[in-house]
Design an enzyme around this catalytic site. Structure first.
Site, PDB file in Angstrom:
ATOM      1  N   ASN A  48      35.128 140.868  30.576  1.00 60.54           N
ATOM      2  CA  ASN A  48      36.320 140.054  30.310  1.00 60.54           C
ATOM      3  C   ASN A  48      35.960 138.594  30.005  1.00 60.54           C
ATOM      4  OD1 ASN A  48      38.027 142.282  30.961  1.00 60.54           O
ATOM      5  ND2 ASN A  48      37.711 141.832  33.129  1.00 60.54           N
ATOM      6  N   HIS A 134      48.842 144.476  38.057  1.00 59.38           N
ATOM      7  CA  HIS A 134      47.515 144.609  38.672  1.00 59.38           C
ATOM      8  C   HIS A 134      47.624 144.908  40.178  1.00 59.38           C
ATOM      9  CE1 HIS A 134      43.493 143.030  39.978  1.00 59.38           C
ATOM     10  NE2 HIS A 134      43.128 143.446  38.782  1.00 59.38           N
ATOM     11  N   GLU A 179      52.656 140.378  34.349  1.00 58.88           N
ATOM     12  CA  GLU A 179      51.486 139.803  33.686  1.00 58.88           C
ATOM     13  C   GLU A 179      51.928 139.378  32.288  1.00 58.88           C
ATOM     14  OE1 GLU A 179      48.139 142.599  33.899  1.00 58.88           O
ATOM     15  OE2 GLU A 179      48.753 143.046  35.938  1.00 58.88           O
ATOM     16  N   SER A 183      46.351 144.214  31.847  1.00 54.18           N
ATOM     17  CA  SER A 183      44.899 144.331  31.968  1.00 54.18           C
ATOM     18  C   SER A 183      44.324 145.636  31.428  1.00 54.18           C
ATOM     19  CB  SER A 183      44.468 144.147  33.415  1.00 54.18           C
ATOM     20  OG  SER A 183      45.053 145.131  34.238  1.00 54.18           O
ATOM     21  N   ASP A 208      51.212 136.320  35.742  1.00 54.32           N
ATOM     22  CA  ASP A 208      49.756 136.335  35.856  1.00 54.32           C
ATOM     23  C   ASP A 208      49.168 136.359  34.438  1.00 54.32           C
ATOM     24  OD1 ASP A 208      47.094 136.878  36.284  1.00 54.32           O
ATOM     25  OD2 ASP A 208      47.410 138.628  37.568  1.00 54.32           O
ATOM     26  N   HIS A 211      44.639 137.745  31.493  1.00 55.64           N
ATOM     27  CA  HIS A 211      44.034 138.183  30.226  1.00 55.64           C
ATOM     28  C   HIS A 211      44.581 137.433  29.010  1.00 55.64           C
ATOM     29  CE1 HIS A 211      41.862 141.360  32.251  1.00 55.64           C
ATOM     30  NE2 HIS A 211      42.941 141.484  32.990  1.00 55.64           N
ATOM     31  N   LYS A 242      37.535 135.093  33.865  1.00 51.99           N
ATOM     32  CA  LYS A 242      37.587 135.842  32.613  1.00 51.99           C
ATOM     33  C   LYS A 242      37.296 134.884  31.449  1.00 51.99           C
ATOM     34  CE  LYS A 242      39.811 139.519  34.937  1.00 51.99           C
ATOM     35  NZ  LYS A 242      40.968 139.968  35.685  1.00 51.99           N
TER      36      LYS A 242
HETATM   37  C1  LIG Z   1      41.118 140.471  37.061  1.00 51.83           C
HETATM   38  C2  LIG Z   1      42.562 140.317  37.433  1.00 51.83           C
HETATM   39  C3  LIG Z   1      42.947 139.684  38.599  1.00 51.83           C
HETATM   40  C4  LIG Z   1      41.965 139.324  39.674  1.00 51.83           C
HETATM   41  O1  LIG Z   1      41.240 138.226  39.340  1.00 51.83           O
HETATM   42  P1  LIG Z   1      39.783 138.037  39.979  1.00 51.83           P
HETATM   43  O2  LIG Z   1      39.490 136.615  39.757  1.00 51.83           O
HETATM   44  O3  LIG Z   1      38.899 138.976  39.249  1.00 51.83           O
HETATM   45  O4  LIG Z   1      39.914 138.392  41.436  1.00 51.83           O
HETATM   46  C5  LIG Z   1      44.276 139.421  38.791  1.00 51.83           C
HETATM   47  N1  LIG Z   1      45.203 139.828  37.909  1.00 51.83           N
HETATM   48  C6  LIG Z   1      44.873 140.493  36.798  1.00 51.83           C
HETATM   49  C7  LIG Z   1      45.934 140.917  35.859  1.00 51.83           C
HETATM   50  C8  LIG Z   1      43.541 140.764  36.528  1.00 51.83           C
HETATM   51  O5  LIG Z   1      43.216 141.462  35.447  1.00 51.83           O
END
Ligand SMILES: *Cc1c(COP(=O)(O)O)cnc(C)c1O
Length: 387
Positions: A48, A134, A179, A183, A208, A211, A242
C-alpha cells in the site's frame, strides 16, 4: 483434559480445511516493487506504499536526523514524560494539510480507530457502519458499547433507513462511519450524499481515508477534499503507513475533538509513543505528497492504473483507485491463482475470509508510483494466462 496446544492444533486444522490458513512469508529485501523471499525474486503488487515513498531518500534522511537528535525509543506515553517535538511538528503539518483546527497521531491506524470511537461513543449512542468498513472500525464500534447498525455498502437509501431508526433509538449521539476508498474493493463512497444525510439527520460523520489520502484531492488531501465536503466531516481519519510511506494513524478535526481525544482515547493515553523518527518520516512523506513531486507521482500512478485495467478489460469504478480486485469467489480459486502468479515470480495476495466475506475471495492487486510500465505489463501478461 486436552492441553492448550492440543486445542489450538485442532483449531488450526479446521482453518486449513477451509483453505483459510495464513502464514508469514519472510522477506529479506527492502519492501519495494521487487522483493526477495525464499531465495527468489518477485515483482510485488501487494504493497500500500502507493506513492513509492517508503524507501524515498527524503524519508530516510528525516529518520536519520530524528534518530541523531532524539534517539530511538520515546520512553513513555506522550502524557507521561513529555511529548516530543517531532509529534507536534507532524500534527501541525497534518492540520495545515487537511485545513482542520488540529490533529492527533496514534501509533497505528488501528489504534486510531479504536481510540477515537471508544472515546466518543458509548451505550447511549448509535454507530452506523458501512457493511464493508475495515476490521479496526468494526472492533472499535463494538468495544464502544454503542448500539450498532450496518448499512448496505455505499447505499445512501440504506443509510437513511438506519438514520431514521437511530432517531428513535439513540438517547445520545448518532455516528456514521465509512471509508472513502474501500480497502479490499477499491471503490469510492458517495461522500456527498452521505454528508447531506448526516446533516439532515443531525448525525456526526467519521471518514477513514486510509486508501485515499496522498492519492486523491488537491495535493493528496483525500477524496473528501476532491468532492468538496472535507469541511463538513467532523472526524477525518487516515493512516501514515500507506501513501505517506511511514507508520502511524491520525485524526484531523476541531481543537475540541483533539483535546478530548488526548483526555479520553485509551490507546493514546496508555501506550508508549511511537519512535519520534516515525513521526519525522511521516512529516517528510506528507511534504512530498503535497509537492510537485507528489503530483508527478500521482499522475504516474493513475497512468499505470489505466494501463493495467485497459489491458485486462477490467471494468473500473467511476473513480478508479490503486486497489484493483480480481474477485474469484472460492477460497481455493484465489489461493491457486496467487500460487500460479508466484510461479511466474509475481506476488499478488489472495484475500480470503475474514478479510472479505466467505465466497468472495479475490486477488488484490495494488499499484504504486514506483512500478514501471514494463512491470505492470508483465503482471497483465501473467493475469491473462489465468482462466
Ligand atoms: C490499513 C487500514 C487501517 C489500519 O491502519 P494501520 O496504520 O495499518 O494500522 C485502517 N483503516 C483502513 C481502511 C485500512 O485499510
Amino acid at each position: 483434559m486436552p492441553s492448550l496446544d492440543d486445542i489450538l492444533r485442532e483449531r488450526l486444522a479446521a482453518i486449513r480445511k477451509e483453505n483459510l490458513h495464513r502464514e508469514l512469508r519472510r522477506v529479506a529485501s527492502a519492501p519495494g516493487t521487487r522483493i526477495e523471499t525464499g531465495g527468489m525474486a518477485f515483482l510485488n503488487f501487494a504493497s500500500n506504499d502507493y506513492l513509492g515513498l517508503a524507501g524515498h531518500p527524503a524519508l530516510r534522511e528525516a529518520v536519520v536526523k530524528a534518530v541523531e537528535k532524539f534517539g530511538v525509543g520515546a520512553g513513555s506515553s506522550r502524557l507521561m514524560s513529555g511529548s516530543l517535538a517531532p509529534f507536534h511538528e507532524l500534527e501541525d503539518a497534518l492540520a495545515a494539510f487537511k485545513k482542520t483546527g488540529a490533529a492527533l497521531t496514534f501509533s497505528t491506524g488501528y489504534a486510531t480507530a479504536l481510540g477515537t470511537l471508544t472515546a466518543l461513543a458509548g451505550p447511549d449512542d448509535v454507530i452506523i457502519l458501512d457493511k464493508l468498513v475495515h476490521a479496526c472500525i468494526v472492533d472499535a464500534a463494538r468495544l464502544s458499547g454503542a448500539k450498532l447498525r450496518v448499512f448496505a455498502h455505499n447505499d445512501p437509501d440504506s443509510l437513511e433507513e438506519k438514520l431514521k431508526w437511530a432517531r428513535h433509538h439513540a438517547k445520545g449521539q448518532v455516528f456514521v462511519v465509512t471509508e472513502s476508498i474501500f480497502s479490499m474493493d477499491g471503490d469510492a463512497a458517495p461522500l456527498r450524499e452521505i454528508v447531506a444525510l448526516k446533516d439532515q439527520y443531525g448525525a456526526r460523520l467519521m471518514v477513514d481515508e486510509a486508501h485515499a489520502a496522498g492519492i486523491f484531492g488537491e495535493g493528496g488531501r483525500g477524496l473528501a477534499d476532491q468532492l468538496g465536503v472535507a469541511g463538513r466531516i467532523e472526524i477525518q481519519m487516515g493512516t501514515l503507513g500507506k501513501a505517506f510511506g511511514a507508520s502511524g494513524g491520525y485524526i484531523c478535526g476541531s481543537r475540541e475533538l483533539i483535546d478530548f481525544l488526548v483526555n479520553r482515547a485509551r490507546p493514546f493515553i496508555f501506550s508508549t509513543a511511537p519512535l519520534p523518527a516515525a513521526a519525522a518520516a511521516a512529516a517528510a512523506g506528507i511534504e512530498i505528497a503535497r509537492s510537485s513531486e507528489g503530483e508527478t507521482r500521482r499522475r504516474k500512478l493513475f497512468a499505470l492504473i489505466a494501463e493495467l485495467t485497459s489491458k485486462l478489460k477490467i471494468v473500473t469504478p467511476p473513480l478508479p483507485s490503486a486497489i484493483i480486485p480480481v474477485v474469484l469467489g472460492g477460497e481455493n480459486r484465489a489461493t491457486e491463482a496467487a500460487a500460479r502468479l508466484r510461479g511466474r515470480n509475481i506476488f499478488v495476495p489472495a484475500i480470503r475470509y475474514p478479510t472479505v466475506g466467505r465466497g468472495a475471495a479475490r486477488l488484490r492487486i495494488t499499484l504504486t508510483a514506483a512500478h514501471s510500465t514494463d512491470e505492470v505489463l508483465q503482471l497483465a501478461d501473467a493475469l491473462a494466462t489465468l482462466d
